[in-house]
Design a protein around this motif. Structure first.
Motif, PDB file in Angstrom:
ATOM      1  N   GLY A 137       0.828  -1.203   0.000  1.00 16.97           N
ATOM      2  CA  GLY A 137       0.000   0.000   0.000  1.00 16.97           C
ATOM      3  C   GLY A 137       0.858   1.247   0.000  1.00 16.97           C
ATOM      4  O   GLY A 137       2.085   1.201  -0.142  1.00 16.97           O
ATOM      5  N   LYS A 138       0.212   2.379   0.183  1.00 17.93           N
ATOM      6  CA  LYS A 138       0.921   3.661   0.126  1.00 17.93           C
ATOM      7  C   LYS A 138       1.526   4.019   1.467  1.00 17.93           C
ATOM      8  O   LYS A 138       0.961   3.754   2.514  1.00 17.93           O
ATOM      9  CB  LYS A 138      -0.025   4.762  -0.331  1.00 17.93           C
ATOM     10  N   THR A 139       2.709   4.627   1.417  1.00 14.26           N
ATOM     11  CA  THR A 139       3.402   5.113   2.602  1.00 14.26           C
ATOM     12  C   THR A 139       3.131   6.604   2.724  1.00 14.26           C
ATOM     13  O   THR A 139       3.289   7.344   1.760  1.00 14.26           O
ATOM     14  CB  THR A 139       4.919   4.870   2.476  1.00 14.26           C
ATOM     15  N   GLU A 140       2.718   7.034   3.909  1.00 15.55           N
ATOM     16  CA  GLU A 140       2.394   8.436   4.123  1.00 15.55           C
ATOM     17  C   GLU A 140       3.480   9.129   4.935  1.00 15.55           C
ATOM     18  O   GLU A 140       3.985   8.570   5.906  1.00 15.55           O
ATOM     19  CB  GLU A 140       1.055   8.583   4.837  1.00 15.55           C
ATOM     20  N   VAL A 141       3.830  10.348   4.515  1.00 17.13           N
ATOM     21  CA  VAL A 141       4.795  11.184   5.222  1.00 17.13           C
ATOM     22  C   VAL A 141       4.102  12.495   5.542  1.00 17.13           C
ATOM     23  O   VAL A 141       3.690  13.227   4.646  1.00 17.13           O
ATOM     24  CB  VAL A 141       6.062  11.442   4.369  1.00 17.13           C
ATOM     25  N   SER A 142       3.960  12.789   6.831  1.00 18.17           N
ATOM     26  CA  SER A 142       3.270  14.005   7.264  1.00 18.17           C
ATOM     27  C   SER A 142       4.176  15.222   7.102  1.00 18.17           C
ATOM     28  O   SER A 142       5.365  15.175   7.407  1.00 18.17           O
ATOM     29  CB  SER A 142       2.836  13.869   8.721  1.00 18.17           C
ATOM     30  N   LEU A 143       3.588  16.320   6.638  1.00 15.29           N
ATOM     31  CA  LEU A 143       4.326  17.565   6.456  1.00 15.29           C
ATOM     32  C   LEU A 143       3.809  18.674   7.360  1.00 15.29           C
ATOM     33  O   LEU A 143       4.017  19.849   7.092  1.00 15.29           O
ATOM     34  CB  LEU A 143       4.235  18.015   4.989  1.00 15.29           C
ATOM     35  N   ASP A 144       3.163  18.309   8.463  1.00 14.47           N
ATOM     36  CA  ASP A 144       2.595  19.304   9.379  1.00 14.47           C
ATOM     37  C   ASP A 144       3.646  20.240   9.963  1.00 14.47           C
ATOM     38  O   ASP A 144       3.378  21.410  10.202  1.00 14.47           O
ATOM     39  CB  ASP A 144       1.863  18.614  10.537  1.00 14.47           C
ATOM     40  N   GLN A 145       4.847  19.733  10.219  1.00 16.89           N
ATOM     41  CA  GLN A 145       5.878  20.522  10.886  1.00 16.89           C
ATOM     42  C   GLN A 145       6.597  21.482   9.945  1.00 16.89           C
ATOM     43  O   GLN A 145       7.374  22.317  10.393  1.00 16.89           O
ATOM     44  CB  GLN A 145       6.896  19.611  11.580  1.00 16.89           C
ATOM     45  N   LEU A 146       6.360  21.388   8.625  1.00 15.52           N
ATOM     46  CA  LEU A 146       7.071  22.236   7.675  1.00 15.52           C
ATOM     47  C   LEU A 146       6.445  23.625   7.578  1.00 15.52           C
ATOM     48  O   LEU A 146       5.239  23.788   7.708  1.00 15.52           O
ATOM     49  CB  LEU A 146       7.077  21.598   6.286  1.00 15.52           C
ATOM     50  N   LYS A 147       7.276  24.596   7.333  1.00 15.84           N
ATOM     51  CA  LYS A 147       6.855  25.982   7.158  1.00 15.84           C
ATOM     52  C   LYS A 147       6.099  26.110   5.832  1.00 15.84           C
ATOM     53  O   LYS A 147       6.447  25.465   4.841  1.00 15.84           O
ATOM     54  CB  LYS A 147       8.095  26.874   7.162  1.00 15.84           C
ATOM     55  N   THR A 148       5.073  26.926   5.810  1.00 15.41           N
ATOM     56  CA  THR A 148       4.290  27.088   4.593  1.00 15.41           C
ATOM     57  C   THR A 148       5.129  27.773   3.516  1.00 15.41           C
ATOM     58  O   THR A 148       6.005  28.576   3.800  1.00 15.41           O
ATOM     59  CB  THR A 148       3.014  27.913   4.853  1.00 15.41           C
ATOM     60  N   GLY A 149       4.852  27.434   2.279  1.00 20.20           N
ATOM     61  CA  GLY A 149       5.558  28.024   1.156  1.00 20.20           C
ATOM     62  C   GLY A 149       5.860  26.990   0.088  1.00 20.20           C
ATOM     63  O   GLY A 149       5.290  25.902   0.044  1.00 20.20           O
ATOM     64  N   TYR A 150       6.786  27.325  -0.799  1.00 21.23           N
ATOM     65  CA  TYR A 150       7.161  26.494  -1.937  1.00 21.23           C
ATOM     66  C   TYR A 150       8.232  25.478  -1.531  1.00 21.23           C
ATOM     67  O   TYR A 150       9.229  25.842  -0.917  1.00 21.23           O
ATOM     68  CB  TYR A 150       7.686  27.401  -3.056  1.00 21.23           C
ATOM     69  N   TRP A 151       8.024  24.215  -1.892  1.00 19.65           N
ATOM     70  CA  TRP A 151       8.960  23.130  -1.576  1.00 19.65           C
ATOM     71  C   TRP A 151       9.166  22.251  -2.800  1.00 19.65           C
ATOM     72  O   TRP A 151       8.268  22.107  -3.630  1.00 19.65           O
ATOM     73  CB  TRP A 151       8.409  22.249  -0.454  1.00 19.65           C
ATOM     74  N   LYS A 152      10.337  21.632  -2.882  1.00 21.95           N
ATOM     75  CA  LYS A 152      10.601  20.578  -3.862  1.00 21.95           C
ATOM     76  C   LYS A 152      10.748  19.281  -3.091  1.00 21.95           C
ATOM     77  O   LYS A 152      11.490  19.211  -2.119  1.00 21.95           O
ATOM     78  CB  LYS A 152      11.893  20.845  -4.627  1.00 21.95           C
ATOM     79  N   VAL A 153      10.041  18.272  -3.524  1.00 28.73           N
ATOM     80  CA  VAL A 153      10.128  16.950  -2.920  1.00 28.73           C
ATOM     81  C   VAL A 153      10.912  16.071  -3.888  1.00 28.73           C
ATOM     82  O   VAL A 153      10.512  15.903  -5.039  1.00 28.73           O
ATOM     83  CB  VAL A 153       8.720  16.364  -2.675  1.00 28.73           C
ATOM     84  N   GLN A 154      12.044  15.547  -3.446  1.00 28.98           N
ATOM     85  CA  GLN A 154      12.903  14.725  -4.289  1.00 28.98           C
ATOM     86  C   GLN A 154      13.007  13.337  -3.678  1.00 28.98           C
ATOM     87  O   GLN A 154      13.399  13.205  -2.522  1.00 28.98           O
ATOM     88  CB  GLN A 154      14.291  15.359  -4.415  1.00 28.98           C
ATOM     89  N   LEU A 155      12.655  12.320  -4.457  1.00 24.47           N
ATOM     90  CA  LEU A 155      12.662  10.944  -3.976  1.00 24.47           C
ATOM     91  C   LEU A 155      13.635  10.118  -4.800  1.00 24.47           C
ATOM     92  O   LEU A 155      13.532  10.056  -6.022  1.00 24.47           O
ATOM     93  CB  LEU A 155      11.256  10.339  -4.071  1.00 24.47           C
ATOM     94  N   ASN A 156      14.594   9.492  -4.117  1.00 24.07           N
ATOM     95  CA  ASN A 156      15.528   8.533  -4.723  1.00 24.07           C
ATOM     96  C   ASN A 156      15.219   7.168  -4.132  1.00 24.07           C
ATOM     97  O   ASN A 156      15.126   7.046  -2.912  1.00 24.07           O
ATOM     98  CB  ASN A 156      16.990   8.887  -4.393  1.00 24.07           C
ATOM     99  N   TRP A 157      15.072   6.154  -4.982  1.00 28.00           N
ATOM    100  CA  TRP A 157      14.829   4.809  -4.479  1.00 28.00           C
ATOM    101  C   TRP A 157      15.305   3.784  -5.488  1.00 28.00           C
ATOM    102  O   TRP A 157      15.581   4.096  -6.628  1.00 28.00           O
ATOM    103  CB  TRP A 157      13.356   4.606  -4.133  1.00 28.00           C
ATOM    104  N   SER A 158      15.423   2.558  -5.008  1.00 28.87           N
ATOM    105  CA  SER A 158      15.821   1.446  -5.856  1.00 28.87           C
ATOM    106  C   SER A 158      14.692   0.433  -5.856  1.00 28.87           C
ATOM    107  O   SER A 158      14.204   0.028  -4.800  1.00 28.87           O
ATOM    108  CB  SER A 158      17.104   0.820  -5.322  1.00 28.87           C
TER     109      SER A 158
END
Length: 141
Positions: free
Chosen positions: A106-127
């Motif tokens: 299933g899907k893995t969830e990552v909470s972003l509640d603690q992050l400051k509001t604004g523009y973000w880049k999410v970069q995911l590296n995996w094998s």
């Protein structure tokens, strides 16, 4: 006032303006490079392009963002190991790197509640299945 005095005052005003701009730009804080190891990252950029192309060949959206609950959902198979980097272009002190280990289906969830509001880049590296992959998503919190 004659023409000579006007020209001299204009030149003095121009020099004062340029000097003021130089002093302001030298004293500025917060001018940061995108990464500390810029040149090393540039050399590795072709690998990132290859990893990104292999991620595009998947028939699913790996990173999705739910703005209502401020959660990133990662659609990764069981046993996947990777890293998720939350990159804030305007302030590198807010950047975060999270290790991702998927131990369930299933899907893995990552909470972003603690992050400051604004523009973000999410970069995911995996094998996945022995193939390195990379995906990036731009979000606004």
């Amino acid at each position: 006032m004659n023409w000579g005095t006007g020209i001299v005052l204009t030149i003095i005003g121009f020099v004062a303006l340029i000097m003021t701009m130089v002093v302001i730009s030298v004293r500025m804080d917060g001018i940061e490079l995108v990464t500390e190891n810029y040149y090393e990252e540039e050399i590795k950029y072709q690998d990132r392009i290859d990893d990104s192309n292999s991620a595009m060949q998947l028939d699913r959206e790996v990173i999705s963002y739910n703005s209502q609950s401020k959660v990133i959902e990662l659609d990764l198979p069981n046993g996947t190991i990777g890293s998720l980097q939350l990159f804030r272009p305007s302030d590198s002190s807010l950047d975060q790197k999270i290790k991702v280990e998927v131990t369930h289906t299933g899907k893995t969830e990552v909470s972003l509640d603690q992050l400051k509001t604004g523009y973000w880049k999410v970069q995911l590296n995996w094998s996945e299945n022995g193939v390195d992959r990379y995906q990036e998503k731009k979000i606004t919190i």
